[in-house]
Enzyme design. Structure first.
Site, PDB file in Angstrom:
ATOM      1  CE  LYS A  80      -3.291   2.414   3.028  1.00 49.55           C
ATOM      2  NZ  LYS A  80      -4.110   2.395   4.256  1.00 49.55           N
ATOM      3  CG  ASP A  85      -5.818   7.701   4.715  1.00 55.40           C
ATOM      4  OD1 ASP A  85      -6.619   8.231   4.093  1.00 55.40           O
ATOM      5  OD2 ASP A  85      -5.959   6.723   5.260  1.00 55.40           O
ATOM      6  CE  LYS A 120      -7.134   8.413   8.008  1.00 59.82           C
ATOM      7  NZ  LYS A 120      -7.914   7.306   8.701  1.00 59.82           N
ATOM      8  CG  ASP A 146      -2.135   5.038   5.103  1.00 60.59           C
ATOM      9  OD1 ASP A 146      -1.911   3.941   5.639  1.00 60.59           O
ATOM     10  OD2 ASP A 146      -3.230   5.598   4.649  1.00 60.59           O
ATOM     11  CG  ASP A 193     -10.303   7.210   6.235  1.00 64.04           C
ATOM     12  OD1 ASP A 193      -9.152   7.057   5.756  1.00 64.04           O
ATOM     13  OD2 ASP A 193     -10.380   7.240   7.508  1.00 64.04           O
ATOM     14  CD  GLU A 195      -6.799   5.068   2.316  1.00 67.33           C
ATOM     15  OE1 GLU A 195      -7.919   5.167   2.979  1.00 67.33           O
ATOM     16  OE2 GLU A 195      -5.628   5.001   2.896  1.00 67.33           O
ATOM     17  NE  ARG A 217     -10.988  -1.306   3.228  1.00 65.94           N
ATOM     18  CZ  ARG A 217     -11.547  -1.624   4.355  1.00 65.94           C
ATOM     19  NH1 ARG A 217     -12.835  -2.343   4.247  1.00 65.94           N
ATOM     20  NH2 ARG A 217     -10.946  -1.216   5.350  1.00 65.94           N
TER      21      ARG A 217
HETATM   22  N1  BES Z   1      -4.645   4.365   6.765  1.00 63.03           N
HETATM   23  C1  BES Z   1      -5.535   4.068   7.599  1.00 63.03           C
HETATM   24  C2  BES Z   1      -5.549   3.008   8.612  1.00 63.03           C
HETATM   25  C3  BES Z   1      -4.407   3.388   9.729  1.00 63.03           C
HETATM   26  C4  BES Z   1      -5.043   3.761  11.068  1.00 63.03           C
HETATM   27  C5  BES Z   1      -3.187   3.199   9.513  1.00 63.03           C
HETATM   28  C6  BES Z   1      -3.971   4.172  12.161  1.00 63.03           C
HETATM   29  C7  BES Z   1      -2.429   3.595  10.829  1.00 63.03           C
HETATM   30  C8  BES Z   1      -2.968   3.949  11.968  1.00 63.03           C
HETATM   31  C9  BES Z   1      -6.747   3.437   6.655  1.00 63.03           C
HETATM   32  O1  BES Z   1      -6.803   3.965   5.349  1.00 63.03           O
HETATM   33  C10 BES Z   1      -8.033   3.674   7.264  1.00 63.03           C
HETATM   34  O2  BES Z   1      -8.276   4.859   7.331  1.00 63.03           O
HETATM   35  N2  BES Z   1      -8.864   2.972   7.549  1.00 63.03           N
HETATM   36  C11 BES Z   1      -9.851   2.790   8.376  1.00 63.03           C
HETATM   37  C12 BES Z   1     -10.880   1.986   7.611  1.00 63.03           C
HETATM   38  C13 BES Z   1     -12.535   2.364   7.976  1.00 63.03           C
HETATM   39  C14 BES Z   1     -13.033   3.398   7.271  1.00 63.03           C
HETATM   40  C15 BES Z   1     -13.340   0.919   7.547  1.00 63.03           C
HETATM   41  C16 BES Z   1      -9.843   2.881   9.583  1.00 63.03           C
HETATM   42  O3  BES Z   1      -9.057   1.997  10.056  1.00 63.03           O
HETATM   43  O4  BES Z   1     -10.760   3.584  10.542  1.00 63.03           O
HETATM   44 ZN    ZN Z   2      -5.000   4.470   4.857  1.00 68.65          ZN
HETATM   45 MN    MN Z   3      -7.923   5.767   5.117  1.00 66.76          MN
END
Ligand code: BES
Ligand code: ZN
Ligand code: MN
Length: 476
Positions: free
Chosen positions: A243, A248, A255, A266, A325, A327, A329
């Site tokens: 990734k 992000d 966020k 990220d 968010d 993203e 995947r």
């Molecule tokens: N990059 C984030 C995940 C992340 C969170 C990495 C904290 C490092 C530290 C990812 O893209 C994300 O935002 N995931 C969301 C998914 C949700 C919207 C289903 C999450 O984990 O809140």
């Molecule tokens: Zn992310």
């Molecule tokens: Mn995200």
């Protein structure tokens, strides 16, 4: 800054530095004249010999004073020696050099671990502004037979240093084009072939996930491919997918500040893929390896994708984007489908800072591995244990798969109703849809890719988690 410290192996008689580190229990008489008995000295400091313990003793050296660091080695396991090496290297910060005596019977793995720990702890994010410069040279004193293991440890440690450098770079400089340029540089100096898809190429190829995530940013996305062809191939082909979200923000599903402030890291999974590919030739790996990094910046703007949009991935599967968010995947889906369709791998491993949920489940010390193939999960867990990048196997629970059903597309990118929970699991199930049933593992490294403090082998910021693990797996 990468790891600037030089690491060299010398004959034990070649002491030179004004700082000498010697393992607890070693015979000191050949090195220095101590006017105190070592056992009494250690007892005085209440030192037990645990890994990470250091007792500092000033000794006369002609007219000058030299320091001896007695360092604990605990059970002398690789894990203990990695920690011991890290602590000793931290004590040498600010100096030109340190003589570091290897524990005599630690063996190749132990010597490698000590050297690796010392180098990793010598990583410095910035030079000149605050902080003390890492020691310039670590002079390992030990037998010649330690040399091959130490050279391999150095290759792995410098790969970790590269991951940290890439991930620590602020996103004002680090956009997808920048990341692709760094990958091409690595390819040029490591004998890899490289290929970079521009937005036009991505559109022509049908990479709708990478394009959708990147469409809100003024810095357009890239897909990066690095190919390693071993001189003496063993006939297997592994594809690593990373990734590469260079920032992000969450996109329109924005966020909050606290959730965004570290999101320059990220792309840590993508950085691991680049650094691992760059180290394969030096380690003489015999597996053919292709690396893919799906790079995009996830930003909100008038051109950004909207919740409710339906996108078409590489290969034609459609996805309803209910949360912009989620993203990672989306970009990974394109790369996985492409790997399955075009690269014909025996095994695919992807790495991603994919979900906050995995940090809740496993914390900051242990990464997650998801795989439907038991032997692959086992191999990776073992490589994690051996390398010091530990993994815990998580389940792909088929009963949760309906979470991703969509009324308007083949899949939804999140569990929209929130009925299933297990956010890291549903994310892994989403990825599985794009792997064509191949032998595949997914590493969720969101919890472990950043350290909150300078501690042991870690420096505050990116950890480089995954590089040592994959190099261990690919070389064993
Ligand atoms: N990059 C984030 C995940 C992340 C969170 C990495 C904290 C490092 C530290 C990812 O893209 C994300 O935002 N995931 C969301 C998914 C949700 C919207 C289903 C999450 O984990 O809140
Ligand atoms: Zn992310
Ligand atoms: Mn995200």
């Amino acid at each position: 800054m990468p790891i600037e410290t030089a690491l060299r192996l010398y004959d034990p008689s070649a002491q030179e530095a004004d700082l000498l580190a010697v393992p607890f229990g070693a015979d000191l008489t050949a090195d220095v004249e101590l006017h105190l008995p070592v056992p009494a000295l250690l007892a005085h400091h209440e030192a037990k010999g645990e890994a990470g313990e250091v007792v500092e003793v000033p000794v006369a050296h002609g007219d000058a004073v030299r320091r001896v660091l007695l360092y604990g080695v605990g059970d002398a396991s690789p894990r203990a020696l990695r920690r011991a090496g890290a602590v000793v290297a931290r004590r040498a910060r600010g100096r030109r050099s340190i003589d570091l005596r290897l524990p005599e019977d630690a063996g190749a793995r132990g010597w490698a671990a000590l050297a690796e720990g010392a180098l990793l702890a010598s990583y410095t994010m910035k030079i000149g502004s605050g902080g003390v410069k890492a020691v310039e040279e670590i002079r390992l004193l030990g037998p010649e037979e330690a040399r091959p293991a130490i050279e391999r440890a150095e290759v792995a440690a410098r790969a970790v240093g590269l991951v940290r450098d890439l991930a620590n770079m602020p996103s004002s400089e680090k956009n997808p084009e920048w990341l692709a340029a760094r990958a091409v540089e690595v390819a040029e100096r490591s004998g890899l072939r490289s290929k970079v898809w521009t937005p036009d190429d991505l559109a022509a190829g049908g990479f709708g996930g990478i394009l959708a995530v990147g469409q809100g940013s003024v810095s357009p996305p890239r897909l990066i491919q690095l190919s390693y062809e071993p001189a003496d191939p063993d006939g297997t082909h592994v594809v690593l997918v990373g990734k590469g979200i260079t920032f992000d923000s969450g996109g329109l599903s924005l966020k909050p500040t606290d959730g965004m402030k570290f999101m320059k890291t990220d792309m840590a999974g993508g950085a691991v893929v680049i650094a691992v590919l760059g180290a394969l030739r030096d380690l003489g790996v015999r597996t053919r390896v292709t690396g893919l990094v799906a790079a995009a910046e996830n930003m909100p703007s008038g051109s950004a994708q909207r919740p409710g949009d339906v996108i078409t991935h590489y290969g034609g599967r459609t996805v309803e984007v209910l949360n912009t968010d989620a993203e990672g995947r989306l970009v990974l889906a394109d790369a996985l489908a492409y790997a399955d369709d075009v690269l014909d791998p025996d095994t695919i491993v992807d790495l991603a800072t994919l979900t906050g949920a995995i940090g809740v489940a496993l914390g900051r010390d242990i990464g997650a591995v998801f795989s439907s193939t038991d032997d692959l999960a086992k191999e990776l867990v073992e490589a994690g244990e051996a390398s010091g990048d530990p993994l815990w196997r998580m389940p792909l629970i088929d009963d949760y798969r309906p979470a991703l059903d969509s009324p308007v597309a083949d899949l939804s990118n999140i569990d929209a109703e929130g009925t299933y929970g297990g956010g890291a699991i549903t994310a892994a199930l989403f990825l599985r849809e794009f792997t064509g049933g191949r032998r595949w593992a997914h590493l969720d490294i969101a919890g472990v890719s950043r350290s909150t403090a300078d501690d042991g082998i870690f420096t505050k910021g990116a950890t480089g988690f995954g590089a040592r693990l994959l190099l261990e797996w690919l070389s064993s």
